[in-house]
Write an enzyme that holds these catalytic residues in place. Structure first.
Site, mmCIF file in Angstrom:
data_model
loop_
_atom_site.group_PDB
_atom_site.id
_atom_site.type_symbol
_atom_site.label_atom_id
_atom_site.label_comp_id
_atom_site.label_asym_id
_atom_site.label_seq_id
_atom_site.Cartn_x
_atom_site.Cartn_y
_atom_site.Cartn_z
ATOM 1 N N ARG A 145 0.816 -1.234 0.000
ATOM 2 C CA ARG A 145 0.000 0.000 0.000
ATOM 3 C C ARG A 145 0.850 1.285 0.000
ATOM 4 O O ARG A 145 0.419 2.316 0.517
ATOM 5 C CB ARG A 145 -0.947 0.057 1.213
ATOM 6 C CG ARG A 145 -1.921 -1.088 1.306
ATOM 7 C CD ARG A 145 -2.938 -1.045 0.157
ATOM 8 N NE ARG A 145 -4.029 -1.927 0.433
ATOM 9 C CZ ARG A 145 -4.044 -3.236 0.121
ATOM 10 N NH1 ARG A 145 -3.031 -3.780 -0.526
ATOM 11 N NH2 ARG A 145 -5.093 -3.973 0.415
ATOM 12 N N SER A 187 -11.499 -1.530 3.416
ATOM 13 C CA SER A 187 -10.560 -1.769 4.536
ATOM 14 C C SER A 187 -10.079 -0.422 5.065
ATOM 15 O O SER A 187 -9.553 0.386 4.305
ATOM 16 C CB SER A 187 -9.323 -2.523 4.062
ATOM 17 O OG SER A 187 -9.660 -3.766 3.545
ATOM 18 N N GLU A 200 -5.254 2.823 6.327
ATOM 19 C CA GLU A 200 -5.000 2.772 4.889
ATOM 20 C C GLU A 200 -5.692 3.972 4.244
ATOM 21 O O GLU A 200 -5.218 4.545 3.275
ATOM 22 C CB GLU A 200 -5.561 1.460 4.315
ATOM 23 C CG GLU A 200 -5.251 1.299 2.853
ATOM 24 C CD GLU A 200 -5.982 0.147 2.168
ATOM 25 O OE1 GLU A 200 -6.682 -0.624 2.829
ATOM 26 O OE2 GLU A 200 -5.845 0.053 0.951
#
Ligand code: EPU
Length: 343
Positions: free
Chosen positions: A165, A241, A339
């Site tokens: 990520r 998420s 995230e």
């Protein structure tokens, strides 16, 4: 032609659907629109924020800024032979739609990343991933415009500093580089192509459905698995998420397992001393699954997903995330990092 809007409501521009306003808003449809924008008074006199599909961003306040919505759309086959296809895609294209189109053509690439909302530009920016694949696995290069020099640059995969990520675009290039197009290398699917069906859920689905395993059935399996875990974004607003899965040393996990025997962990191919824990599992064990507080909550089928039940502010979501982070820290001595990007 650039059309600046003033005092724009941003609620419909992120999948969290939180209230926020910005002083100035403009959409750009091409690289030349962006070069024009760089010459304007509005650009030169305001802080800016680039926005794609808004699937991974949380507005926490109103802005005195210029918000630039990226709508650069096109797809172009650069090279094609019997084995491979190289495709260049505009940063504003819907990434999921692109994945579906490539599966229709029997072009294999990141079929495991079906049904994740994002723009193509954001996929490179955040190196999104799922079910054993990451965007970086098929990105050849990323092109964009440096906002200071106004030059167009193409950055090869190896210079993008891709990691879980993460990318150079999220770090050094964060505010001074606009991704305008991404080049992907796809395989022409043949029965010899090795599909990634390593995840237990995927194997189970395939075993239960007794279908022939090919790129279409695997992508359908993943799409249905995701659907069963994620809320319908038309009725319950979310950014998917919320936290990254924390990376911890194998030693730490062994220690944690003396108290929490069933902790799930995933190997990291490039880093044998470390594993990823499941943030969803830690949050569930900390007691937050089904949790609801005012307008915000944790989705009942997957604890990694924070939801806006309606009219939530960004601050309410940040506060809930903080509460979860504190509890997980206290219980496991593991720090969760979002995230989702707060602005
Ligand atoms: N789990 C729980 N409780 C929960 C949720 C999960 O115990 O409430 C456990 C599951 O039983 C499973 C493990 O956690 O053993 C992992 O769960 P899952 O397979 O759902 O994946 P994840 O690690 O929570 C990551 C990605 C997703 C991606 C999936 C599948 C991150 C931040 N998220 O989630 O990425 O789809 O793996 O590969 O890395 C996204 O939805 O944003 C996304 C694209």
């Amino acid at each position: 032609m650039l059309n600046f809007q003033e005092n724009t409501d941003l609620i419909r521009y992120t999948t969290f659907w939180v209230q926020a306003k910005t002083k100035l808003f403009v959409e750009i449809n091409s690289e030349s629109d962006f070069l024009d924008l760089l010459e304007t008074w509005e650009w030169k006199n305001n802080q800016h924020l680039f926005l794609g599909t808004g699937a991974n961003i949380l507005f926490t306040k109103d802005f005195d800024w210029l918000v630039v919505k990226i709508n650069i759309l096109w797809k172009n086959i650069v090279e094609k032979n019997d084995n491979n296809v190289v495709v260049e895609v505009g940063a504003g294209e819907d990434r999921n739609n692109f994945v579906e189109r490539t599966i229709d053509q029997w072009w294999a690439w990141i079929e495991n990343m079906i049904s994740i909302p994002s723009s193509v530009g954001a996929a490179a920016f955040g190196n999104i991933g799922a079910y054993g694949m990451e965007a970086k696995d098929r990105i050849v290069s990323v092109s964009g415009i440096n906002t200071t020099t106004k030059e167009t640059t193409t950055i090869s995969n190896s210079d993008c500093s891709f990691w879980y990520r993460e990318s150079v675009f999220k770090q050094q290039f964060k505010d001074n580089f606009l991704i305008t197009r991404v080049r992907f290398n796809l395989d022409v699917y043949t029965p010899d192509y090795i599909l990634n069906t390593n995840y237990k859920d995927v194997q189970q689905y395939i075993a239960d459905s007794r279908k022939e395993i090919n790129i279409k059935t695997v992508s359908q399996a993943i799409s249905e698995i995701r659907e069963s875990k994620l809320p319908d974004r038309k009725t319950l607003w979310t950014a998917g998420s919320f936290f990254k899965n924390p990376i911890v040393s194998k030693e730490r996990v062994a220690l944690l397992r003396t108290n929490f025997v069933h902790l799930v962990s995933f190997d990291i191919p490039d880093d044998p001393a470390y594993v990823k824990l499941s943030a969803g599992q830690l949050i569930e064990l900390a007691g937050f699954k089904w949790y609801k507080k005012g307008n915000v909550g944790v989705y009942d089928k997957h604890a990694l997903i924070l939801v806006n039940h309606g009219w939530a502010t960004g601050k309410e979501i940040v506060d809930l995330a903080g509460e979860i982070q504190d509890s997980v820290q206290e219980m496991f001595w593991v720090s969760l990092s979002p995230e989702v990007i707060y602005v």
